[in-house]
Design an enzyme around this catalytic site. Sequence first.
Site, PDB file in Angstrom:
ATOM      1  N   GLY A 152       0.840  -1.187   0.000  1.00  0.00           N
ATOM      2  CA  GLY A 152       0.000   0.000   0.000  1.00  0.00           C
ATOM      3  C   GLY A 152       0.875   1.238   0.000  1.00  0.00           C
ATOM      4  N   THR A 153       0.312   2.330  -0.461  1.00  0.00           N
ATOM      5  CA  THR A 153       1.146   3.531  -0.611  1.00  0.00           C
ATOM      6  C   THR A 153       0.633   4.700   0.220  1.00  0.00           C
ATOM      7  OG1 THR A 153      -0.025   3.903  -2.697  1.00  0.00           O
ATOM      8  CG2 THR A 153       2.115   2.889  -2.829  1.00  0.00           C
ATOM      9  N   THR A 154       0.159   5.775  -0.380  1.00  0.00           N
ATOM     10  CA  THR A 154       0.087   7.068   0.301  1.00  0.00           C
ATOM     11  C   THR A 154      -1.143   7.248   1.192  1.00  0.00           C
ATOM     12  OG1 THR A 154       1.219   7.949  -1.636  1.00  0.00           O
ATOM     13  CG2 THR A 154       0.303   9.536  -0.085  1.00  0.00           C
TER      14      THR A 154
ATOM     15  N   LYS B  59      -7.144   1.250   2.693  1.00  0.00           N
ATOM     16  CA  LYS B  59      -5.941   1.454   3.502  1.00  0.00           C
ATOM     17  C   LYS B  59      -6.197   2.241   4.779  1.00  0.00           C
ATOM     18  CE  LYS B  59      -3.325   1.866  -0.802  1.00  0.00           C
ATOM     19  NZ  LYS B  59      -2.442   2.730  -1.607  1.00  0.00           N
TER      20      LYS B  59
END
Length: 266
Positions: free
Chosen positions: A38-40, A71
């Site tokens: 997962g990112t931002t 997320k």
Amino acid sequence: MTPGTSSFADFLGLQAPDLLPSRRAVPAGDAGDLAPHGTTIVAATFAGGVVMAGDRRATMGNIIAQRDIQKVFPADEFSVVGIAGTAGLAVEMVRLFQTELEHYEKIEGTTLSMDGKANRLAALIRANLGLAMQGLAVVPLFAGYDLAADQGRIFSYDVTGGRYEETAFHSVGSGSLFARGSLKKLYREDLDAEGAVTAVIQALYDAADDDSATGGPDITRRIFPVVHVITPDGGSRMPDEQVSAIADRMLASRMQRPDGPAAPLT
């Protein structure tokens, strides 16, 4: 419960340690490219609370593994946690954290303090250090409304479990540098809830503009960031209809100015 088991994680470690994410052995080497990441995640405070938003893209190396991953999760009634890093381990850590907070509330008859929640999450991250050294790191962002201090608060972490309280706004993940740069120009202390949500969605768009692992609003599939708003009355996820309306207005303005709104020079 037995002596020495002050938390649910301690109890689980004694009774079924194989269920804890940090107790699972992995082969030697770097496993970072073997699982979706997962990112931002972005969070910002406003006068009546705090908001947190996350993009929906998960990547595995140079591949988009999932376009609509979630997320950002509620930790309890007054707090929320966003995940960046190895998605599978991060989701398990969030579930354990949610159980820890619920367990404490049932045992003590009251919710854990905001600092106590932040410290407990730091301990869970520290327990994952062995996997982090093999490329399976989890670096969440934690935020919530502190009823005692009567304000929204944001906490960031490093892979060793180091806990740092942030002021006004913060971001984690591969696009965090671009998101924070955007918020430096957009954030104001007089923002209301909708203004704060607009600012974090703008920041996620700017992150996606420069970071390939961050996903921007997907107009064709109608996939938009997950946004949670926490106030003294509790927290809730903003309905997708509201998020899409804000995102649509932002995208319309970007048609005139692709780089986003301009901040005054002084």
